[in-house]
Design a protein around this motif. Structure first.
Motif, PDB file in Angstrom:
ATOM      1  N   LEU A   1      45.953  51.170  44.339  1.00 16.09           N
ATOM      2  CA  LEU A   1      45.490  49.839  44.719  1.00 16.09           C
ATOM      3  C   LEU A   1      44.244  49.433  43.933  1.00 16.09           C
ATOM      4  CD1 LEU A   1      46.030  50.092  48.565  1.00 16.09           C
ATOM      5  CD2 LEU A   1      47.319  48.662  46.975  1.00 16.09           C
ATOM      6  N   HIS A   2      43.400  50.403  43.610  1.00 21.46           N
ATOM      7  CA  HIS A   2      42.199  50.133  42.830  1.00 21.46           C
ATOM      8  C   HIS A   2      42.569  49.647  41.427  1.00 21.46           C
ATOM      9  CE1 HIS A   2      37.957  50.502  41.897  1.00 21.46           C
ATOM     10  NE2 HIS A   2      38.253  51.205  40.814  1.00 21.46           N
ATOM     11  N   VAL A   3      43.539  50.287  40.813  1.00 19.28           N
ATOM     12  CA  VAL A   3      43.992  49.868  39.478  1.00 19.28           C
ATOM     13  C   VAL A   3      44.617  48.482  39.545  1.00 19.28           C
ATOM     14  CG1 VAL A   3      45.637  50.387  37.625  1.00 19.28           C
ATOM     15  CG2 VAL A   3      44.263  52.217  38.618  1.00 19.28           C
ATOM     16  N   ARG A   4      45.468  48.250  40.560  1.00 15.01           N
ATOM     17  CA  ARG A   4      46.080  46.933  40.717  1.00 15.01           C
ATOM     18  C   ARG A   4      45.034  45.851  40.959  1.00 15.01           C
ATOM     19  NH1 ARG A   4      50.553  47.051  45.122  1.00 15.01           N
ATOM     20  NH2 ARG A   4      50.406  44.828  44.727  1.00 15.01           N
ATOM     21  N   PHE A   5      44.001  46.186  41.735  1.00 13.46           N
ATOM     22  CA  PHE A   5      42.911  45.246  42.008  1.00 13.46           C
ATOM     23  C   PHE A   5      42.234  44.811  40.708  1.00 13.46           C
ATOM     24  CE2 PHE A   5      38.298  44.761  42.732  1.00 13.46           C
ATOM     25  CZ  PHE A   5      38.307  43.649  43.568  1.00 13.46           C
ATOM     26  N   HIS A   6      41.923  45.774  39.857  1.00  9.49           N
ATOM     27  CA  HIS A   6      41.240  45.433  38.609  1.00  9.49           C
ATOM     28  C   HIS A   6      42.155  44.691  37.640  1.00  9.49           C
ATOM     29  CE1 HIS A   6      37.278  47.005  39.254  1.00  9.49           C
ATOM     30  NE2 HIS A   6      37.816  48.031  39.880  1.00  9.49           N
ATOM     31  N   ARG A   7      43.418  45.012  37.623  1.00  6.60           N
ATOM     32  CA  ARG A   7      44.363  44.242  36.792  1.00  6.60           C
ATOM     33  C   ARG A   7      44.451  42.803  37.274  1.00  6.60           C
ATOM     34  NH1 ARG A   7      49.245  48.604  36.243  1.00  6.60           N
ATOM     35  NH2 ARG A   7      48.232  49.945  34.711  1.00  6.60           N
ATOM     36  N   THR A   8      44.457  42.629  38.582  1.00  3.24           N
ATOM     37  CA  THR A   8      44.506  41.283  39.144  1.00  3.24           C
ATOM     38  C   THR A   8      43.237  40.509  38.811  1.00  3.24           C
ATOM     39  OG1 THR A   8      45.884  42.090  40.955  1.00  3.24           O
ATOM     40  CG2 THR A   8      44.842  39.966  41.275  1.00  3.24           C
ATOM     41  N   LEU A   9      42.085  41.190  38.882  1.00  2.00           N
ATOM     42  CA  LEU A   9      40.836  40.528  38.493  1.00  2.00           C
ATOM     43  C   LEU A   9      40.845  40.139  37.020  1.00  2.00           C
ATOM     44  CD1 LEU A   9      37.934  42.406  40.306  1.00  2.00           C
ATOM     45  CD2 LEU A   9      38.858  40.153  40.779  1.00  2.00           C
ATOM     46  N   ASP A  10      41.379  41.008  36.167  1.00  2.00           N
ATOM     47  CA  ASP A  10      41.484  40.670  34.741  1.00  2.00           C
ATOM     48  C   ASP A  10      42.356  39.438  34.536  1.00  2.00           C
ATOM     49  OD1 ASP A  10      39.845  42.751  33.981  1.00  2.00           O
ATOM     50  OD2 ASP A  10      41.505  44.104  33.461  1.00  2.00           O
ATOM     51  N   ALA A  11      43.476  39.381  35.248  1.00  3.41           N
ATOM     52  CA  ALA A  11      44.359  38.218  35.140  1.00  3.41           C
ATOM     53  C   ALA A  11      43.667  36.960  35.665  1.00  3.41           C
ATOM     54  CB  ALA A  11      45.656  38.473  35.904  1.00  3.41           C
ATOM     55  N   LEU A  12      42.885  37.117  36.733  1.00  2.22           N
ATOM     56  CA  LEU A  12      42.160  35.982  37.294  1.00  2.22           C
ATOM     57  C   LEU A  12      41.124  35.452  36.305  1.00  2.22           C
ATOM     58  CD1 LEU A  12      41.547  34.148  39.722  1.00  2.22           C
ATOM     59  CD2 LEU A  12      40.042  35.941  40.593  1.00  2.22           C
ATOM     60  N   VAL A  13      40.405  36.334  35.663  1.00  4.99           N
ATOM     61  CA  VAL A  13      39.419  35.916  34.662  1.00  4.99           C
ATOM     62  C   VAL A  13      40.125  35.260  33.476  1.00  4.99           C
ATOM     63  CG1 VAL A  13      37.700  36.755  33.000  1.00  4.99           C
ATOM     64  CG2 VAL A  13      37.671  37.582  35.365  1.00  4.99           C
ATOM     65  N   SER A  14      41.260  35.803  33.069  1.00  2.70           N
ATOM     66  CA  SER A  14      42.024  35.213  31.961  1.00  2.70           C
ATOM     67  C   SER A  14      42.540  33.822  32.302  1.00  2.70           C
ATOM     68  CB  SER A  14      43.205  36.111  31.596  1.00  2.70           C
ATOM     69  OG  SER A  14      42.749  37.343  31.127  1.00  2.70           O
ATOM     70  N   ALA A  15      42.803  33.600  33.590  1.00  2.00           N
ATOM     71  CA  ALA A  15      43.287  32.285  34.029  1.00  2.00           C
ATOM     72  C   ALA A  15      42.146  31.293  34.241  1.00  2.00           C
ATOM     73  CB  ALA A  15      44.093  32.428  35.317  1.00  2.00           C
ATOM     74  N   GLY A  16      40.920  31.730  33.980  1.00  2.91           N
ATOM     75  CA  GLY A  16      39.785  30.820  34.096  1.00  2.91           C
ATOM     76  C   GLY A  16      39.065  30.905  35.426  1.00  2.91           C
ATOM     77  N   GLY A  17      39.293  31.947  36.184  1.00  2.00           N
ATOM     78  CA  GLY A  17      38.664  32.081  37.495  1.00  2.00           C
ATOM     79  C   GLY A  17      37.548  33.102  37.515  1.00  2.00           C
TER      80      GLY A  17
END
Length: 114
Positions: free
Chosen positions: A76-92
């Motif tokens: 879940l920790h790895v998935r959390f950070h991947r999701t944060l990376d995607a969020l930053v890439s999407a402009g968030g």
């Protein structure tokens, strides 16, 4: 006489159209919060099982559950950070920063007092 189907499409003011990138950021932010909560729960289960194993006569079952919970927490920790990376890439970036700060504040509040 005007045909009912030939009228131009008007936007519904009660339900404005959501931009696709805004919708994606919202979904990613919600997923990051969800993963953070699930990881905290998995870590709590692992800690609880470790404490039970210390006092148990046969601690094998508690150790198995604890190791599974820790494995789940790391996934879940790895998935959390991947999701944060995607969020930053999407402009968030601001939303990601808010989520990380809230997570750290929550972790600090749950830390045992020595």
């Amino acid at each position: 006489m005007r045909d009912a189907f030939s009228s131009p499409v008007r936007p519904d003011l009660a339900h404005p159209q959501v931009d696709i990138t805004t919708q994606r950021r919202t979904v990613l932010a919600a997923e990051a919060r969800y993963l953070s909560r699930r990881r905290a729960t998995a870590l709590a289960v692992a800690n609880r099982c470790r404490k039970i194993a210390e006092h148990a006569i046969a601690p094998e079952a508690a150790h198995i559950v604890s190791s599974r919970a820790m494995r789940r927490a790391s996934i879940l920790h790895v998935r959390f950070h991947r999701t944060l990376d995607a969020l930053v890439s999407a402009g968030g970036f601001d939303e990601a920063l808010t989520i990380v700060r809230a997570r750290k504040a929550h972790t600090r509040n749950d830390a045992p007092q020595c």
